[in-house]
Design a protein around this motif. Structure first.
Motif, mmCIF file in Angstrom:
data_model
loop_
_atom_site.group_PDB
_atom_site.id
_atom_site.type_symbol
_atom_site.label_atom_id
_atom_site.label_comp_id
_atom_site.label_asym_id
_atom_site.label_seq_id
_atom_site.Cartn_x
_atom_site.Cartn_y
_atom_site.Cartn_z
ATOM 1 N N VAL A 227 24.152 -96.651 85.355
ATOM 2 C CA VAL A 227 25.511 -97.056 85.712
ATOM 3 C C VAL A 227 25.707 -98.422 85.081
ATOM 4 O O VAL A 227 25.012 -99.380 85.419
ATOM 5 N N GLY A 228 26.622 -98.493 84.122
ATOM 6 C CA GLY A 228 26.847 -99.742 83.410
ATOM 7 C C GLY A 228 28.272 -100.220 83.588
ATOM 8 O O GLY A 228 29.056 -99.658 84.352
ATOM 9 N N ARG A 229 28.598 -101.238 82.866
ATOM 10 C CA ARG A 229 29.942 -101.803 82.922
ATOM 11 C C ARG A 229 30.912 -100.885 82.173
ATOM 12 O O ARG A 229 30.938 -100.852 80.953
ATOM 13 N N GLY A 230 31.645 -100.080 82.909
ATOM 14 C CA GLY A 230 32.637 -99.193 82.310
ATOM 15 C C GLY A 230 32.126 -97.815 81.932
ATOM 16 O O GLY A 230 32.857 -97.033 81.347
ATOM 17 N N TYR A 231 30.868 -97.511 82.251
ATOM 18 C CA TYR A 231 30.355 -96.190 81.913
ATOM 19 C C TYR A 231 29.301 -95.732 82.918
ATOM 20 O O TYR A 231 28.706 -96.536 83.636
ATOM 21 N N VAL A 232 29.084 -94.421 82.955
ATOM 22 C CA VAL A 232 28.057 -93.806 83.795
ATOM 23 C C VAL A 232 27.365 -92.747 82.945
ATOM 24 O O VAL A 232 28.028 -91.992 82.244
ATOM 25 N N VAL A 233 26.024 -92.704 83.000
ATOM 26 C CA VAL A 233 25.258 -91.688 82.279
ATOM 27 C C VAL A 233 24.629 -90.746 83.300
ATOM 28 O O VAL A 233 23.929 -91.189 84.214
ATOM 29 N N ILE A 234 24.919 -89.463 83.151
ATOM 30 C CA ILE A 234 24.335 -88.430 84.001
ATOM 31 C C ILE A 234 23.453 -87.571 83.106
ATOM 32 O O ILE A 234 23.872 -87.158 82.022
ATOM 33 N N SER A 235 22.222 -87.330 83.550
ATOM 34 C CA SER A 235 21.253 -86.613 82.726
ATOM 35 C C SER A 235 20.727 -85.382 83.435
ATOM 36 O O SER A 235 20.444 -85.420 84.629
ATOM 37 N N GLU A 236 20.598 -84.306 82.666
ATOM 38 C CA GLU A 236 19.899 -83.117 83.126
ATOM 39 C C GLU A 236 18.548 -83.137 82.420
ATOM 40 O O GLU A 236 18.490 -83.178 81.184
ATOM 41 N N ILE A 237 17.470 -83.133 83.194
ATOM 42 C CA ILE A 237 16.135 -83.309 82.630
ATOM 43 C C ILE A 237 15.261 -82.119 83.020
ATOM 44 O O ILE A 237 15.126 -81.801 84.207
ATOM 45 N N GLY A 238 14.691 -81.478 82.024
ATOM 46 C CA GLY A 238 13.775 -80.365 82.247
ATOM 47 C C GLY A 238 12.459 -80.631 81.541
ATOM 48 O O GLY A 238 12.269 -81.675 80.928
ATOM 49 N N GLN A 239 11.567 -79.681 81.601
ATOM 50 C CA GLN A 239 10.259 -79.848 80.973
ATOM 51 C C GLN A 239 10.350 -79.993 79.456
ATOM 52 O O GLN A 239 9.612 -80.770 78.868
ATOM 53 N N LEU A 240 11.246 -79.244 78.836
ATOM 54 C CA LEU A 240 11.338 -79.265 77.379
ATOM 55 C C LEU A 240 12.712 -79.666 76.861
ATOM 56 O O LEU A 240 12.996 -79.526 75.675
ATOM 57 N N ARG B 188 16.371 -82.419 77.549
ATOM 58 C CA ARG B 188 17.090 -83.478 78.255
ATOM 59 C C ARG B 188 18.499 -83.520 77.675
ATOM 60 O O ARG B 188 18.684 -83.445 76.462
ATOM 61 N N THR B 189 19.486 -83.614 78.555
ATOM 62 C CA THR B 189 20.872 -83.760 78.144
ATOM 63 C C THR B 189 21.430 -85.001 78.829
ATOM 64 O O THR B 189 21.400 -85.100 80.051
ATOM 65 N N ASP B 190 21.881 -85.977 78.027
ATOM 66 C CA ASP B 190 22.452 -87.216 78.553
ATOM 67 C C ASP B 190 23.950 -87.222 78.275
ATOM 68 O O ASP B 190 24.362 -87.128 77.119
ATOM 69 N N CYS B 191 24.752 -87.331 79.339
ATOM 70 C CA CYS B 191 26.208 -87.352 79.209
ATOM 71 C C CYS B 191 26.729 -88.719 79.644
ATOM 72 O O CYS B 191 26.475 -89.142 80.766
ATOM 73 N N THR B 192 27.452 -89.368 78.764
ATOM 74 C CA THR B 192 28.034 -90.678 79.069
ATOM 75 C C THR B 192 29.519 -90.491 79.333
ATOM 76 O O THR B 192 30.238 -89.893 78.528
ATOM 77 N N TYR B 193 29.959 -91.004 80.483
ATOM 78 C CA TYR B 193 31.355 -90.888 80.908
ATOM 79 C C TYR B 193 32.008 -92.261 80.965
ATOM 80 O O TYR B 193 31.372 -93.244 81.364
ATOM 81 N N ILE C 54 36.407 -89.389 81.533
ATOM 82 C CA ILE C 54 36.232 -88.513 80.378
ATOM 83 C C ILE C 54 34.827 -88.647 79.788
ATOM 84 O O ILE C 54 34.303 -89.750 79.648
ATOM 85 N N LEU C 55 34.241 -87.507 79.422
ATOM 86 C CA LEU C 55 32.965 -87.477 78.726
ATOM 87 C C LEU C 55 33.161 -88.062 77.328
ATOM 88 O O LEU C 55 34.003 -87.603 76.567
ATOM 89 N N THR C 56 32.391 -89.100 76.984
ATOM 90 C CA THR C 56 32.552 -89.750 75.681
ATOM 91 C C THR C 56 31.411 -89.470 74.717
ATOM 92 O O THR C 56 31.605 -89.491 73.512
ATOM 93 N N THR C 57 30.222 -89.221 75.247
ATOM 94 C CA THR C 57 29.055 -88.942 74.400
ATOM 95 C C THR C 57 28.138 -87.977 75.121
ATOM 96 O O THR C 57 27.956 -88.076 76.329
ATOM 97 N N ILE C 58 27.565 -87.058 74.368
ATOM 98 C CA ILE C 58 26.555 -86.161 74.928
ATOM 99 C C ILE C 58 25.407 -86.081 73.924
ATOM 100 O O ILE C 58 25.637 -85.956 72.722
ATOM 101 N N VAL C 59 24.193 -86.223 74.422
ATOM 102 C CA VAL C 59 23.001 -86.156 73.577
ATOM 103 C C VAL C 59 22.094 -85.067 74.123
ATOM 104 O O VAL C 59 21.670 -85.131 75.282
#
Length: 112
Positions: A61-74, A76-81, A87-92
């Motif tokens: 949780v940062g200044r103006g953004y939140v990162v939510i991650s789905e993490i599995g064994q093999l 990882r998905t990082d979504c920055t809102y 609004i979703l701005t970046t997904i890795v």
């Protein structure tokens, strides 16, 4: 339909079209109500599935953004809102196997 761009070293970007859908009950969706995001705390576990050893957490949780991650064994998905609009701005997407790690990053570059 969304434009996507594929870039490989020493090549020109390639554009394409993607069909997709999203809804309120979708994990790592395209939009989260800003009021709900304001209540999220770093390291908060949102969901976990023991059967597949996967969890969804608020990783930052940062200044103006939140990162939510789905993490599995093999994977990882990082979504920055954007915390203001939701609004979703970046997904890795990161996927690992025995020989390699593949990372795909998608970024919002404009809005209509």
């Amino acid at each position: 339909m969304n434009d996507n761009v594929t870039t490989f070293p020493n090549t020109q970007p390639q554009r394409g079209q993607l069909d997709g859908s999203n809804g309120q009950a979708t994990v790592l969706g395209l939009w989260i109500p800003p009021q709900a995001m304001a209540e999220l705390k770093a390291e908060q576990v949102i969901d976990s599935v023991d059967a597949i050893k996967s969890k969804t957490v608020v990783s930052e949780v940062g200044r103006g953004y939140v990162v939510i991650s789905e993490i599995g064994q093999l994977h990882r998905t990082d979504c920055t809102y954007d915390a203001t609009s939701g609004i979703l701005t970046t997904i890795v997407f990161t996927k690992r196997d025995q020989l390699s790690t593949a990372t795909t990053q998608l970024k919002l570059v404009g809005q209509r």
